[in-house]
Design an enzyme around this catalytic site. Structure first.
Site, PDB file in Angstrom:
ATOM      1  N   GLY A 228      42.069  29.075  43.619  1.00  0.00           N
ATOM      2  CA  GLY A 228      41.115  28.013  43.927  1.00  0.00           C
ATOM      3  C   GLY A 228      40.522  27.414  42.669  1.00  0.00           C
ATOM      4  O   GLY A 228      40.408  26.184  42.522  1.00  0.00           O
TER       5      GLY A 228
ATOM      6  N   GLU B 142      34.933  32.697  33.619  1.00  0.00           N
ATOM      7  CA  GLU B 142      35.864  33.713  34.128  1.00  0.00           C
ATOM      8  C   GLU B 142      35.471  35.071  33.542  1.00  0.00           C
ATOM      9  O   GLU B 142      35.355  35.206  32.325  1.00  0.00           O
ATOM     10  CB  GLU B 142      37.298  33.329  33.751  1.00  0.00           C
ATOM     11  CG  GLU B 142      38.320  34.434  33.866  1.00  0.00           C
ATOM     12  CD  GLU B 142      38.408  35.075  35.258  1.00  0.00           C
ATOM     13  OE1 GLU B 142      38.543  34.333  36.248  1.00  0.00           O
ATOM     14  OE2 GLU B 142      38.328  36.322  35.343  1.00  0.00           O
TER      15      GLU B 142
ATOM     16  N   GLY C  74      44.216  36.320  40.395  1.00  0.00           N
ATOM     17  CA  GLY C  74      45.220  37.108  41.094  1.00  0.00           C
ATOM     18  C   GLY C  74      46.648  36.796  40.677  1.00  0.00           C
ATOM     19  O   GLY C  74      47.555  37.614  40.872  1.00  0.00           O
TER      20      GLY C  74
ATOM     21  N   VAL D 250      29.571  35.872  35.877  1.00  0.00           N
ATOM     22  CA  VAL D 250      28.434  35.195  36.512  1.00  0.00           C
ATOM     23  C   VAL D 250      27.650  36.207  37.335  1.00  0.00           C
ATOM     24  O   VAL D 250      28.218  36.973  38.115  1.00  0.00           O
ATOM     25  CB  VAL D 250      28.918  34.025  37.399  1.00  0.00           C
ATOM     26  CG1 VAL D 250      27.752  33.415  38.171  1.00  0.00           C
ATOM     27  CG2 VAL D 250      29.598  32.971  36.537  1.00  0.00           C
TER      28      VAL D 250
ATOM     29  N   GLU E 252      57.862  42.463  54.410  1.00  0.00           N
ATOM     30  CA  GLU E 252      58.406  42.178  53.071  1.00  0.00           C
ATOM     31  C   GLU E 252      58.600  43.480  52.299  1.00  0.00           C
ATOM     32  O   GLU E 252      57.623  44.200  52.056  1.00  0.00           O
ATOM     33  CB  GLU E 252      57.430  41.293  52.285  1.00  0.00           C
ATOM     34  CG  GLU E 252      57.228  39.920  52.875  1.00  0.00           C
ATOM     35  CD  GLU E 252      56.029  39.187  52.245  1.00  0.00           C
ATOM     36  OE1 GLU E 252      55.314  39.780  51.413  1.00  0.00           O
ATOM     37  OE2 GLU E 252      55.823  38.021  52.621  1.00  0.00           O
TER      38      GLU E 252
ATOM     39  N   HIS F  20      45.169  41.349  49.803  1.00  0.00           N
ATOM     40  CA  HIS F  20      44.897  39.989  50.275  1.00  0.00           C
ATOM     41  C   HIS F  20      43.503  39.871  50.907  1.00  0.00           C
ATOM     42  O   HIS F  20      43.389  39.507  52.073  1.00  0.00           O
ATOM     43  CB  HIS F  20      45.930  39.559  51.317  1.00  0.00           C
ATOM     44  CG  HIS F  20      47.340  39.513  50.829  1.00  0.00           C
ATOM     45  ND1 HIS F  20      48.418  39.408  51.669  1.00  0.00           N
ATOM     46  CD2 HIS F  20      47.865  39.541  49.580  1.00  0.00           C
ATOM     47  CE1 HIS F  20      49.544  39.384  50.975  1.00  0.00           C
ATOM     48  NE2 HIS F  20      49.236  39.475  49.695  1.00  0.00           N
TER      49      HIS F  20
ATOM     50  N   GLY G 170      39.756  32.017  48.326  1.00  0.00           N
ATOM     51  CA  GLY G 170      40.091  32.769  49.525  1.00  0.00           C
ATOM     52  C   GLY G 170      38.902  33.111  50.412  1.00  0.00           C
ATOM     53  O   GLY G 170      39.094  33.505  51.569  1.00  0.00           O
TER      54      GLY G 170
END
Ligand SMILES: Cc1cc2nc3c(=O)[nH]c(=O)nc-3n(C[C@H](O)[C@H](O)[C@H](O)COP(=O)(O)OP(=O)(O)OC[C@H]3O[C@@H](n4cnc5c(N)ncnc54)[C@H](O)[C@@H]3O)c2cc1C
Length: 516
Positions: free
Chosen positions: A48, A67, A132, A268, A377, A456, A484
């Site tokens: 994002g 970051e 990620g 942050v 998977e 996830h 997310g």
């Protein structure tokens, strides 16, 4: 000092006094100090955050990306990251031991993989410039329309995502299916076996799009690059440079606009409403060992939250608890889920892992499953013995988890009901799929699916509940969730990065049309 900041620095009132790294809430103190004004701030540089940064930069909006993790530059020597076989501090975010496979003692360092240990769930996430994408398996998977609408409201047009935003993200991440010459090598033996098992069972198996540079994988195979993707490395990063991580596409493109500055090692700790529809963002600058070396405060007009599902939700919960964003509603922290994920394995009748190789390349879609649609998977896992194929399952679980704010630790607590109806339905779906594979192939259903961990994490500041359909937080015109956290617990039987990025692209289009 950066070009971005030089233009707009001024002295302002109070600086929040910061506490320990990343977890402690910060409230305004009487200390007078310098506060930087910047038009836009993005917190976090994963999917994002990378999308938001690029689009802000291209629109000429001065932007800082804060970051918490460090940069990871791929070296010619092929030694940027540590390996599963020789883990060190680079593997893990500020922890005295590794957090996957065995718990190996390591030095405390700002490594790439972080974990949130919750009640009923352990959630893994990336840390560093690229979020990620540094640790992911690079599967870039678009959900189909029918399943998409089992999760998302009709206010999001799938047709538009399919036509505009999914292709836009793919054009930058450049995912593609594994070429046959690579699939035919021993490194992908388990993928080939899995395709055969699925075909015999009449299941729909397919190659998945993966955001790796297959030419670099070929160089690994030829011995010209350090073996990395082909030996199943991934969660600690890929040393050969085969992975198209965000620092090498979206984020470098954002920096190239000249309007975006990425500040690594900035954690942050607090966001708050300032006057005139502006926001104050307070952070700790840390060194690579996690020690705070400076405390900083910024004022911005536009604030984009992209610290990931858990990071963004924690910042919002803290702001609510501390009264720094008073109009946040009570839906913050709700509708969290692990993407209907589980880990299991099948035992075959022959060798599967002579090289422990990878990357993950194929999947089975069993959407007409009587219990629940699921995707399966195989993934490379160095601890898995011969004859076993490790499998990740993705389904549509209800977002029954939640995060709450813990005032004593000043961090978010994560809850997932391990005996949830969703888990039971998913377990039935996995079992029915295994029965089909086993009866057609004479294989063994090796392991009950394990629902206690996810890579996830999704939700906590979701569409409709906390944000409008374009990620704008209810009650705050210039505050956006673009990661997310926006997604209610599942991306409809697919790995989430592509959908997170596509929705972020959609939100940024709306934002830029609104403000220009
Ligand atoms: C091992 C593993 C394998 C995966 N494999 C796949 C895959 O194959 N395909 C797929 O689609 N998905 C995969 N995923 C999931 C995927 O990585 C995530 O869904 C995705 O990265 C989430 O994107 P995001 O933008 O929400 O946040 P993230 O990518 O998590 O980015 C959030 C960023 O914010 C930073 N941050 C957090 N808190 C703060 C703070 N307070 N201050 C400053 N910065 C902060 C973090 O360091 C991080 O860089 C995998 C994940 C893991 C862990």
């Amino acid at each position: 000092m950066s070009r971005v900041l030089k233009r707009r620095q001024f002295l302002q009132g109070s600086l929040a006094a910061a506490a320990s790294v990343g977890v402690s809430a910060v409230r305004a103190s009487a200390v007078r100090t310098k506060e930087d004004y910047i038009e836009a701030i993005v917190i976090g540089s994963g999917f994002g955050g990378a999308v938001a940064s690029l689009r802000l930069g291209q629109a000429g909006i001065e932007t800082i990306v804060l970051e918490r993790g460090r940069r990871w530059q791929i070296t010619d020597a092929g030694d940027t990251f540590c390996t599963y076989q020789k883990p060190d501090g680079r593997s893990t975010w500020l922890s005295p031991t590794t957090i996957v496979f065995d718990q190996v003692p390591i030095e405390v360092y700002t490594g790439v993989l972080d974990v949130k240990r919750g009640d009923g769930m352990i959630a893994y996430r990336g840390a560093g410039v690229g979020g990620g994408s540094l640790v992911y398996s690079a599967i870039t998977y678009q959900p189909n329309e029918e399943l998409f609408y089992q999760v998302f409201p009709r206010t999001i047009s799938y047709e538009e995502l399919d036509r505009v935003y999914y292709p836009r993200v793919r054009s930058i991440l450049k995912p593609s299916p594994v070429p046959d010459d690579i699939l035919q090598t021993n490194y992908n033996l388990s993928s080939r076996i899995f395709l055969e098992l699925a075909a015999k069972a009449g299941l729909k198996a397919r190659k998945l799009d993966v955001a790796v540079d297959w030419d670099i994988v070929r160089q690994e195979i030829a011995g010209q690059k350090v073996p990395s993707a082909i030996t199943g490395q991934g969660y600690y990063g890929i040393n050969s440079g085969a992975k198209n991580s965000l620092d090498r596409n979206y984020l470098s493109m954002a920096e190239a606009t000249g309007n975006v500055e990425i500040r690594p090692l900035h954690v942050v700790t607090s966001i708050e409403e300032s006057d005139k529809e502006r926001y104050r963002v307070v952070c700790n600058q840390i060194n690579e060992q996690g020690t705070v070396i400076a405390q900083k405060s910024f004022i911005c007009r536009y604030l984009f939250l992209a610290a990931g599902s858990i990071g963004t939700t924690e910042l919002l919960l803290r702001a609510k608890a501390n009264g720094t964003l008073r109009r946040l509603n009570n839906q913050v922290g709700k509708f969290w889920g692990p993407n209907g994920g589980a880990v299991s394995a099948i035992i075959t009748n022959g060798l599967t892992n002579p090289t422990q190789g990878g990357p993950a390349t194929v999947g089975v879609e069993y959407f007409d499953n009587p219990s629940d649609p699921i995707t399966l998977e195989p993934f490379p896992a160095p601890i898995v013995p011969e004859t076993v194929i490790a499998l990740a399952t993705l389904s549509i679980g209800k977002p029954e988890g939640y995060l709450t704010y813990n005032t004593s630790t000043q961090s978010a607590d994560l809850f997932w009901p391990s005996n949830s109806a969703s888990n039971q339905k998913n377990a039935q779906a996995v079992q029915s799929l295994y029965q089909r594979i086993n009866s057609a192939n004479n294989t063994t259903f090796g392991q009950q699916p394990d629902f206690s961990a996810t890579v996830h994490p999704l939700g906590g500041a979701t569409i409709d509940a906390v944000c409008n359909t374009y990620g704008q937080v209810h009650g705050y015109r210039n505050l956006f969730v673009v990661d997310g956290a926006f997604i209610p617990g599942s991306t409809a039987c697919t790995n989430p990065s592509l959908t997170i990025a596509a929705l972020a692209e959609r939100s940024m289009d709306r934002f830029l049309n609104r403000s220009t």
